[in-house]
Design a protein around this motif. Structure first.
Motif, PDB file in Angstrom:
ATOM      1  N   PRO A  20      37.435 -34.869  35.740  1.00 25.43           N
ATOM      2  CA  PRO A  20      38.470 -35.321  36.359  1.00 25.43           C
ATOM      3  C   PRO A  20      39.432 -36.509  36.024  1.00 25.43           C
ATOM      4  N   GLY A  21      38.714 -37.409  35.131  1.00 23.80           N
ATOM      5  CA  GLY A  21      39.228 -38.617  34.680  1.00 23.80           C
ATOM      6  C   GLY A  21      40.132 -38.472  33.243  1.00 23.80           C
ATOM      7  N   GLN A  22      40.275 -37.311  32.755  1.00 21.52           N
ATOM      8  CA  GLN A  22      40.696 -37.201  31.585  1.00 21.52           C
ATOM      9  C   GLN A  22      41.840 -36.207  31.555  1.00 21.52           C
ATOM     10  N   SER A  23      42.833 -36.334  30.305  1.00 22.37           N
ATOM     11  CA  SER A  23      43.772 -35.265  30.165  1.00 22.37           C
ATOM     12  C   SER A  23      43.176 -34.156  29.431  1.00 22.37           C
ATOM     13  N   SER A  24      43.889 -33.105  29.308  1.00 21.59           N
ATOM     14  CA  SER A  24      43.589 -31.711  28.952  1.00 21.59           C
ATOM     15  C   SER A  24      43.082 -32.093  27.441  1.00 21.59           C
ATOM     16  N   GLU A  25      43.973 -32.676  26.700  1.00 20.38           N
ATOM     17  CA  GLU A  25      43.753 -32.945  25.230  1.00 20.38           C
ATOM     18  C   GLU A  25      42.419 -33.823  24.960  1.00 20.38           C
ATOM     19  N   GLU A  26      42.195 -34.673  25.940  1.00 19.04           N
ATOM     20  CA  GLU A  26      40.884 -35.474  25.742  1.00 19.04           C
ATOM     21  C   GLU A  26      39.780 -34.559  26.041  1.00 19.04           C
ATOM     22  N   ILE A  27      39.705 -33.801  27.041  1.00 21.58           N
ATOM     23  CA  ILE A  27      38.830 -33.023  27.248  1.00 21.58           C
ATOM     24  C   ILE A  27      38.502 -31.735  26.371  1.00 21.58           C
ATOM     25  N   GLU A  28      39.434 -31.545  25.608  1.00 23.83           N
ATOM     26  CA  GLU A  28      39.456 -30.535  24.472  1.00 23.83           C
ATOM     27  C   GLU A  28      38.852 -31.365  23.427  1.00 23.83           C
ATOM     28  N   ARG A  29      39.100 -32.344  22.875  1.00 23.10           N
ATOM     29  CA  ARG A  29      38.508 -33.204  21.870  1.00 23.10           C
ATOM     30  C   ARG A  29      37.364 -33.654  21.985  1.00 23.10           C
ATOM     31  N   TYR A  30      36.706 -34.187  23.094  1.00 23.28           N
ATOM     32  CA  TYR A  30      35.652 -34.833  23.421  1.00 23.28           C
ATOM     33  C   TYR A  30      34.608 -34.113  24.176  1.00 23.28           C
ATOM     34  N   ILE A  31      35.038 -32.904  24.777  1.00 24.27           N
ATOM     35  CA  ILE A  31      33.749 -31.982  25.267  1.00 24.27           C
ATOM     36  C   ILE A  31      34.150 -30.673  24.895  1.00 24.27           C
ATOM     37  N   THR A  32      35.174 -30.137  24.976  1.00 26.43           N
ATOM     38  CA  THR A  32      35.043 -28.602  24.495  1.00 26.43           C
ATOM     39  C   THR A  32      35.018 -28.202  23.079  1.00 26.43           C
ATOM     40  N   ILE A  33      35.473 -28.999  22.194  1.00 22.42           N
ATOM     41  CA  ILE A  33      35.140 -28.703  20.778  1.00 22.42           C
ATOM     42  C   ILE A  33      33.777 -29.020  20.320  1.00 22.42           C
ATOM     43  N   PRO A  34      33.072 -30.166  20.679  1.00 19.93           N
ATOM     44  CA  PRO A  34      31.774 -30.357  20.476  1.00 19.93           C
ATOM     45  C   PRO A  34      30.927 -29.140  20.858  1.00 19.93           C
TER      46      PRO A  34
END
Length: 75
Positions: free
Chosen positions: A51-65
């Motif tokens: 909830p605290g991150q933008s979609s780009e941050e979620i993709e960079r820090y969570i989804t891609i790893p």
């Protein structure tokens, strides 16, 4: 003095051959073979939310790893 089964070895070979063929046919009928196996590997959908991150941050820090780690798994 020879054993009776050694004198009738042709009959013994015939009986054993019939038994092997019968066993093979029974095993073949019990074998589960798919006519067209599915060549596509299983797919997994992973939904990531933070909830605290933008979609780009979620993709960079969570989804891609997660995708990089999951790429090494084989079923």
């Amino acid at each position: 003095m020879r054993c009776e089964s050694l004198r009738q070895r042709m009959l013994l070979v015939l009986i054993l051959s019939v038994a092997m063929i019968a066993g093979g046919l029974f095993a073949y009928k019990q074998l589960n073979i798919e006519a067209y196996p599915d060549p596509v590997p299983p797919l997994v959908d992973i939904v990531t939310q933070n909830p605290g991150q933008s979609s780009e941050e979620i993709e960079r820090y969570i989804t891609i790893p997660i995708e990089v780690q999951m790429a090494g798994f084989r079923s």
